[in-house]
Motif scaffolding. Structure first.
Motif, PDB file in Angstrom:
ATOM      1  N   VAL A 185       0.909  -1.184  -0.022  1.00  0.00           N
ATOM      2  CA  VAL A 185       0.161  -0.031  -0.043  1.00  0.00           C
ATOM      3  C   VAL A 185       0.878   1.239   0.054  1.00  0.00           C
ATOM      4  O   VAL A 185       1.783   1.381   0.835  1.00  0.00           O
ATOM      5  N   VAL A 186       0.729   2.148  -0.944  1.00  0.00           N
ATOM      6  CA  VAL A 186       1.339   3.455  -1.067  1.00  0.00           C
ATOM      7  C   VAL A 186       0.651   4.563  -0.767  1.00  0.00           C
ATOM      8  O   VAL A 186      -0.505   4.877  -1.524  1.00  0.00           O
ATOM      9  N   ASP A 187       0.776   5.216   0.154  1.00  0.00           N
ATOM     10  CA  ASP A 187      -0.018   6.469   0.807  1.00  0.00           C
ATOM     11  C   ASP A 187       0.660   7.585  -0.059  1.00  0.00           C
ATOM     12  O   ASP A 187       1.460   8.314   0.487  1.00  0.00           O
ATOM     13  N   ALA A 188      -0.026   7.930  -1.039  1.00  0.00           N
ATOM     14  CA  ALA A 188       0.671   9.134  -1.829  1.00  0.00           C
ATOM     15  C   ALA A 188      -0.238  10.332  -1.705  1.00  0.00           C
ATOM     16  O   ALA A 188      -0.108  11.543  -2.313  1.00  0.00           O
ATOM     17  N   ASP A 189      -1.042  10.354  -0.431  1.00  0.00           N
ATOM     18  CA  ASP A 189      -1.642  11.762  -0.156  1.00  0.00           C
ATOM     19  C   ASP A 189      -0.796  12.477   0.825  1.00  0.00           C
ATOM     20  O   ASP A 189      -1.128  12.251   2.025  1.00  0.00           O
ATOM     21  N   LEU A 190       0.064  13.216   0.169  1.00  0.00           N
ATOM     22  CA  LEU A 190       1.003  14.126   0.890  1.00  0.00           C
ATOM     23  C   LEU A 190       0.291  15.069   1.770  1.00  0.00           C
ATOM     24  O   LEU A 190       1.084  15.671   2.665  1.00  0.00           O
ATOM     25  N   ARG A 191      -0.859  15.387   1.429  1.00  0.00           N
ATOM     26  CA  ARG A 191      -1.516  16.544   2.106  1.00  0.00           C
ATOM     27  C   ARG A 191      -1.957  16.413   3.391  1.00  0.00           C
ATOM     28  O   ARG A 191      -1.995  16.935   4.599  1.00  0.00           O
ATOM     29  N   SER A 192      -2.936  15.334   3.437  1.00  0.00           N
ATOM     30  CA  SER A 192      -3.279  14.676   4.727  1.00  0.00           C
ATOM     31  C   SER A 192      -3.159  13.116   4.650  1.00  0.00           C
ATOM     32  O   SER A 192      -4.337  12.462   4.598  1.00  0.00           O
ATOM     33  N   PRO A 193      -2.013  12.537   4.960  1.00  0.00           N
ATOM     34  CA  PRO A 193      -1.912  11.012   5.205  1.00  0.00           C
ATOM     35  C   PRO A 193      -2.500  10.454   6.194  1.00  0.00           C
ATOM     36  O   PRO A 193      -2.768  11.011   7.347  1.00  0.00           O
ATOM     37  N   SER A 194      -3.100   9.227   5.925  1.00  0.00           N
ATOM     38  CA  SER A 194      -3.757   8.481   7.080  1.00  0.00           C
ATOM     39  C   SER A 194      -3.568   6.932   7.115  1.00  0.00           C
ATOM     40  O   SER A 194      -3.857   6.418   8.272  1.00  0.00           O
ATOM     41  N   ILE A 195      -3.019   6.367   6.074  1.00  0.00           N
ATOM     42  CA  ILE A 195      -2.775   5.158   6.139  1.00  0.00           C
ATOM     43  C   ILE A 195      -1.926   4.596   7.338  1.00  0.00           C
ATOM     44  O   ILE A 195      -1.930   3.586   7.906  1.00  0.00           O
ATOM     45  N   HIS A 196      -0.851   5.439   7.476  1.00  0.00           N
ATOM     46  CA  HIS A 196       0.072   5.218   8.488  1.00  0.00           C
ATOM     47  C   HIS A 196      -0.391   4.794   9.788  1.00  0.00           C
ATOM     48  O   HIS A 196      -0.158   3.761  10.773  1.00  0.00           O
ATOM     49  N   SER A 197      -1.418   5.525  10.315  1.00  0.00           N
ATOM     50  CA  SER A 197      -1.985   5.637  11.727  1.00  0.00           C
ATOM     51  C   SER A 197      -2.932   4.468  11.643  1.00  0.00           C
ATOM     52  O   SER A 197      -3.035   3.670  12.662  1.00  0.00           O
ATOM     53  N   ALA A 198      -3.593   4.023  10.544  1.00  0.00           N
ATOM     54  CA  ALA A 198      -4.390   2.785  10.528  1.00  0.00           C
ATOM     55  C   ALA A 198      -3.707   1.440  10.776  1.00  0.00           C
ATOM     56  O   ALA A 198      -4.245   0.596  11.157  1.00  0.00           O
ATOM     57  N   PHE A 199      -2.666   1.727  10.255  1.00  0.00           N
ATOM     58  CA  PHE A 199      -1.670   0.349  10.698  1.00  0.00           C
ATOM     59  C   PHE A 199      -0.691   0.451  11.829  1.00  0.00           C
ATOM     60  O   PHE A 199       0.077  -0.347  12.127  1.00  0.00           O
ATOM     61  N   GLY A 200      -0.858   1.415  12.426  1.00  0.00           N
ATOM     62  CA  GLY A 200       0.022   1.720  13.738  1.00  0.00           C
ATOM     63  C   GLY A 200       1.282   2.097  13.432  1.00  0.00           C
ATOM     64  O   GLY A 200       2.409   1.604  14.228  1.00  0.00           O
ATOM     65  N   LEU A 201       1.716   2.459  12.345  1.00  0.00           N
ATOM     66  CA  LEU A 201       2.954   2.891  11.830  1.00  0.00           C
ATOM     67  C   LEU A 201       3.399   4.487  12.004  1.00  0.00           C
ATOM     68  O   LEU A 201       2.535   5.192  12.071  1.00  0.00           O
ATOM     69  N   LYS A 202       4.632   4.769  12.371  1.00  0.00           N
ATOM     70  CA  LYS A 202       5.079   6.012  12.314  1.00  0.00           C
ATOM     71  C   LYS A 202       5.253   6.361  10.834  1.00  0.00           C
ATOM     72  O   LYS A 202       5.570   5.956   9.924  1.00  0.00           O
ATOM     73  N   ASN A 203       5.114   7.851  10.484  1.00  0.00           N
ATOM     74  CA  ASN A 203       5.197   8.342   9.287  1.00  0.00           C
ATOM     75  C   ASN A 203       6.545   9.155   9.098  1.00  0.00           C
ATOM     76  O   ASN A 203       6.698  10.358   8.809  1.00  0.00           O
ATOM     77  N   THR A 204       7.597   8.554   9.586  1.00  0.00           N
ATOM     78  CA  THR A 204       8.935   9.112   9.346  1.00  0.00           C
ATOM     79  C   THR A 204       9.662   9.018   7.795  1.00  0.00           C
ATOM     80  O   THR A 204      10.631   9.836   7.940  1.00  0.00           O
TER      81      THR A 204
END
Length: 167
Positions: free
Chosen positions: A115-134
């Protein structure tokens, strides 16, 4: 006399607004107007969050996405397409929920999914999987990282995520 005129104006405005609305309200309109096959329809979740409903394998939402996965399998002669884009024209239409549900469904079917979260304006995929957006897509685009550095495992077999990365 003014009340009657106001009522007529109100009815006229309502009629004009109804004629202007060209949104798709029925699944059958999708194929008619766009000429594209409808892969499925996800029901609204009555209680709780949609992501919580995805955790129950017997929920109507999970079953709807299983039907979408089956339709994707039959959509081409080669089976499920190698890449999918989940897009919409408005916020809060379920893009993230659909992405997560399809990714989990495809991974359960023993496919490798990224899964590639390409929504750079308001990313949300990382939080659904409990990941850090670093580290993520923004790092790849800037050339500061390679794919191995931004590919995050999710704990589910066959499912990895590339987050949007720092903004």
């Amino acid at each position: 006399l003014f009340m009657l005129a106001g009522g007529l104006v109100g009815v006229g405005v309502a009629a004009v607004l109804e004629q202007i609305d060209d949104g798709l309200t029925e699944p059958s309109q999708f194929e008619e107007r766009l000429g594209l096959p409808l892969l499925g329809v996800a029901p609204k979740v009555k209680a709780g969050a949609p992501l919580d409903a995805l955790k129950d394998p017997r929920s109507g939402l999970v079953e709807a996405y299983l039907a979408v996965e089956a339709n994707l399998e039959l959509s081409t002669a080669q089976g499920t397409p190698q890449s999918l884009a989940v897009i919409s024209t408005r916020p809060r239409e379920g893009k993230s929920t659909t992405t997560i549900a399809l990714a989990q469904t495809l991974a359960r079917a023993r496919r490798k999914v990224v899964v590639v979260d390409a929504d750079l304006r308001s990313p949300s995929i990382h939080s659904a999987f409990g990941l850090k957006n670093t580290a993520g897509v923004s790092n790849l685009l800037s050339g500061s990282d390679d794919i191995a550095a931004v590919l995050h495992p999710t704990g589910q077999d066959g499912l990895s995520v590339i987050t949007a990365g720092p903004q």
